[in-house]
Design an enzyme around this catalytic site. Sequence first.
Site, PDB file in Angstrom:
ATOM      1  N   ASP A  34      22.701 -35.178   9.943  1.00 35.64           N
ATOM      2  CA  ASP A  34      23.803 -34.429  10.098  1.00 35.64           C
ATOM      3  C   ASP A  34      23.915 -33.129  10.198  1.00 35.64           C
ATOM      4  O   ASP A  34      25.053 -32.505  10.761  1.00 35.64           O
ATOM      5  CB  ASP A  34      24.848 -35.329   9.049  1.00 35.64           C
ATOM      6  CG  ASP A  34      25.034 -36.858   9.458  1.00 35.64           C
ATOM      7  OD1 ASP A  34      25.096 -37.009  10.313  1.00 35.64           O
ATOM      8  OD2 ASP A  34      25.220 -37.655   8.085  1.00 35.64           O
ATOM      9  N   LYS A  35      23.270 -32.345   9.076  1.00 34.64           N
ATOM     10  CA  LYS A  35      23.369 -31.146   9.153  1.00 34.64           C
ATOM     11  C   LYS A  35      22.685 -30.397  10.123  1.00 34.64           C
ATOM     12  O   LYS A  35      23.097 -29.158  10.474  1.00 34.64           O
ATOM     13  CB  LYS A  35      22.546 -30.610   7.667  1.00 34.64           C
ATOM     14  CG  LYS A  35      23.587 -30.962   6.309  1.00 34.64           C
ATOM     15  CD  LYS A  35      24.825 -29.633   6.548  1.00 34.64           C
ATOM     16  CE  LYS A  35      25.838 -30.116   5.882  1.00 34.64           C
ATOM     17  NZ  LYS A  35      27.114 -29.612   6.318  1.00 34.64           N
ATOM     18  N   GLU A  73      35.241 -29.068  23.608  1.00 37.93           N
ATOM     19  CA  GLU A  73      36.201 -28.409  24.416  1.00 37.93           C
ATOM     20  C   GLU A  73      35.984 -26.801  24.012  1.00 37.93           C
ATOM     21  O   GLU A  73      36.067 -26.766  22.754  1.00 37.93           O
ATOM     22  CB  GLU A  73      37.638 -28.833  24.133  1.00 37.93           C
ATOM     23  CG  GLU A  73      38.068 -30.234  24.583  1.00 37.93           C
ATOM     24  CD  GLU A  73      37.594 -31.343  23.630  1.00 37.93           C
ATOM     25  OE1 GLU A  73      37.160 -32.228  23.838  1.00 37.93           O
ATOM     26  OE2 GLU A  73      37.806 -30.944  22.337  1.00 37.93           O
ATOM     27  N   LYS A 198      17.498 -34.785   0.328  1.00 38.07           N
ATOM     28  CA  LYS A 198      18.879 -34.907  -0.336  1.00 38.07           C
ATOM     29  C   LYS A 198      18.686 -34.664  -1.622  1.00 38.07           C
ATOM     30  O   LYS A 198      17.339 -34.743  -2.345  1.00 38.07           O
ATOM     31  CB  LYS A 198      19.454 -36.328  -0.105  1.00 38.07           C
ATOM     32  CG  LYS A 198      19.992 -36.732   1.379  1.00 38.07           C
ATOM     33  CD  LYS A 198      20.338 -38.264   1.240  1.00 38.07           C
ATOM     34  CE  LYS A 198      20.803 -38.592   2.495  1.00 38.07           C
ATOM     35  NZ  LYS A 198      21.627 -40.023   2.676  1.00 38.07           N
ATOM     36  N   PHE A 263       8.564 -41.313   2.376  1.00 43.03           N
ATOM     37  CA  PHE A 263       9.541 -40.715   3.224  1.00 43.03           C
ATOM     38  C   PHE A 263       8.804 -39.887   4.306  1.00 43.03           C
ATOM     39  O   PHE A 263       9.045 -38.520   3.954  1.00 43.03           O
ATOM     40  CB  PHE A 263      10.662 -39.893   2.279  1.00 43.03           C
ATOM     41  CG  PHE A 263      11.472 -39.306   3.121  1.00 43.03           C
ATOM     42  CD1 PHE A 263      11.877 -39.416   4.282  1.00 43.03           C
ATOM     43  CD2 PHE A 263      12.778 -38.581   2.296  1.00 43.03           C
ATOM     44  CE1 PHE A 263      13.010 -38.905   5.018  1.00 43.03           C
ATOM     45  CE2 PHE A 263      13.975 -38.034   3.087  1.00 43.03           C
ATOM     46  CZ  PHE A 263      14.105 -38.290   4.270  1.00 43.03           C
ATOM     47  N   ASP A 271      17.055 -41.300  11.616  1.00 41.32           N
ATOM     48  CA  ASP A 271      18.529 -41.470  11.400  1.00 41.32           C
ATOM     49  C   ASP A 271      19.375 -40.584  12.267  1.00 41.32           C
ATOM     50  O   ASP A 271      19.186 -39.220  12.401  1.00 41.32           O
ATOM     51  CB  ASP A 271      18.762 -41.230   9.873  1.00 41.32           C
ATOM     52  CG  ASP A 271      20.316 -41.747   9.569  1.00 41.32           C
ATOM     53  OD1 ASP A 271      21.008 -42.549  10.527  1.00 41.32           O
ATOM     54  OD2 ASP A 271      20.834 -41.211   8.536  1.00 41.32           O
ATOM     55  N   ARG A 277      30.038 -35.346   9.244  1.00 43.17           N
ATOM     56  CA  ARG A 277      29.874 -36.457   8.814  1.00 43.17           C
ATOM     57  C   ARG A 277      29.460 -36.273   7.045  1.00 43.17           C
ATOM     58  O   ARG A 277      29.086 -36.982   6.399  1.00 43.17           O
ATOM     59  CB  ARG A 277      28.689 -37.518   9.110  1.00 43.17           C
ATOM     60  CG  ARG A 277      29.334 -38.219  10.240  1.00 43.17           C
ATOM     61  CD  ARG A 277      28.538 -39.231  10.517  1.00 43.17           C
ATOM     62  NE  ARG A 277      27.081 -39.245  10.616  1.00 43.17           N
ATOM     63  CZ  ARG A 277      26.211 -40.174  11.293  1.00 43.17           C
ATOM     64  NH1 ARG A 277      26.913 -41.288  11.912  1.00 43.17           N
ATOM     65  NH2 ARG A 277      25.051 -39.799  11.582  1.00 43.17           N
ATOM     66  N   LYS A 298      34.645 -25.619  14.830  1.00 43.28           N
ATOM     67  CA  LYS A 298      35.887 -25.271  15.094  1.00 43.28           C
ATOM     68  C   LYS A 298      36.206 -23.851  14.905  1.00 43.28           C
ATOM     69  O   LYS A 298      35.905 -23.238  13.819  1.00 43.28           O
ATOM     70  CB  LYS A 298      36.736 -26.225  14.108  1.00 43.28           C
ATOM     71  CG  LYS A 298      36.753 -27.839  14.291  1.00 43.28           C
ATOM     72  CD  LYS A 298      37.590 -28.463  13.456  1.00 43.28           C
ATOM     73  CE  LYS A 298      37.169 -30.140  13.668  1.00 43.28           C
ATOM     74  NZ  LYS A 298      37.816 -30.754  12.598  1.00 43.28           N
ATOM     75  N   LYS A 302      42.158 -23.717  14.434  1.00 39.62           N
ATOM     76  CA  LYS A 302      42.007 -25.296  13.849  1.00 39.62           C
ATOM     77  C   LYS A 302      42.178 -25.174  12.351  1.00 39.62           C
ATOM     78  O   LYS A 302      41.385 -24.756  11.547  1.00 39.62           O
ATOM     79  CB  LYS A 302      40.787 -26.063  14.151  1.00 39.62           C
ATOM     80  CG  LYS A 302      40.507 -26.302  15.561  1.00 39.62           C
ATOM     81  CD  LYS A 302      40.795 -25.502  16.552  1.00 39.62           C
ATOM     82  CE  LYS A 302      40.274 -26.220  17.943  1.00 39.62           C
ATOM     83  NZ  LYS A 302      40.102 -25.086  18.937  1.00 39.62           N
ATOM     84  N   ASP A 304      42.092 -27.435  10.458  1.00 43.55           N
ATOM     85  CA  ASP A 304      41.113 -28.093   9.383  1.00 43.55           C
ATOM     86  C   ASP A 304      40.011 -26.969   8.929  1.00 43.55           C
ATOM     87  O   ASP A 304      39.768 -27.478   7.695  1.00 43.55           O
ATOM     88  CB  ASP A 304      40.275 -28.870  10.402  1.00 43.55           C
ATOM     89  CG  ASP A 304      40.771 -30.381  10.681  1.00 43.55           C
ATOM     90  OD1 ASP A 304      41.887 -30.465   9.781  1.00 43.55           O
ATOM     91  OD2 ASP A 304      40.441 -30.914  11.476  1.00 43.55           O
TER      92      ASP A 304
END
Length: 427
Positions: A34-35, A73, A198, A263, A271, A277, A298, A302, A304
Amino acid sequence: MSSMPRTNGRANSTFGSAEQAFFTSESVTEGHPDKVCDQISDAVLDAVLTDDPDAHVACEAAATTGLIMVFGEISTSTYVDIPTVVRDVVRDIGYVHSDDGFDAHTCGVMVSIKEQSREIAAGVGEALEARGDESGGDESRDPYDLTGAGDQGMMIGFACDETPELMPLPISLSHRISRRLAEARKSGEISYLRPDGKSQVTVEYRNGQPHRVDAVVVSTQHADTVSNDRIRDDITSLVIKDVVPAELLDAGTHYWVNPSGRFVLGGPAADAGLTGRKIIVDTYGGMARHGGGAFSGKDATKVDRSAAYAARYVAKNVVAAGLASRFEIQISYAIGKAHPVSIFVETFGTGRVPDEVIERLVREHFDLRPGAIIDALDLRRPIYRQTAAYGHFGRTDLDLTWEATDKAQMLAEAAGVPLAQPVALAT
């Protein structure tokens, strides 16, 4: 800790009336799938802003085995070679060989970008106030009334005096561990580490104040040739105990290193990843509420992103001013409207003046219209990729405008309280 939060004898409602509570926050390394996507989204944003500061960008990324997809966009006058940007990010993170599960040189890159919606652009470029909808046709002359919010939503800012950077201790320590994992890998100090990983830290609070670290969890990708025992010993001594202050650790602290076992396979091969996320990792580790909007990819129109940064700026200055030991602010917006719809403040029983006084001071000393935020915090610059891993707030390693406490003295004087003394946390 040499200094602890001051609560004026009132209970800290974050933990209710509990004399003892355990609170946990997590962080992830820059190699987490995700990162990876967050960093790609912000690298594209930075590349666009380098030549076109007025661009409108909403760039998402997704990652899976051998493939990165970039979509969203973008309205801009410049050109960006997005596949090259993607490969540069993946290579910088450290995915450069198929043995690591992902390879910057051979992974596929798919791009699907279109222009921003004309209707959204119209609301951003000419706010409700400028159109005269609220004033019977009398057009506003204030330039900051020209830029409307790029979306509706509520943004949260938070600060507390648990650490010198005015962040909650659990997320602060979690980020330190994740960054230390990356440093040890990249320097070769722990040569068998791989990019994915993590961390998680549980802090014991007593009467609302941090007392000790009860548990640390670290999961790190590694080469197949190293034993679990060596990983456990190295991570405990060279990573955890290197960054967590010794006075917070004791005989009862639990250490869990790669508790699932091996791991070896990590990153996008293990994953799928997606931009946005890890919003709790990006902010306050769950200690504060969250409006739900992600930051990465963004541009500053924005809210956010820009209003969340402004909310942190407000909160940090309120705590630095000594108005409260723990402070949260919610700011809400309507799409296409410049002025916030609402402002809500919460001091969790730690305020030195009434909450309504703090709210009035916030309204008087902080202009929270998007255009004003963008100018005050200088947000049209290519500064965002560096924030896409290890948190957007409390970053002592970066020079971020929203982390300044330049209004603390003014707020303290206006409220008639002594300026807060910084918390000292051993390093």
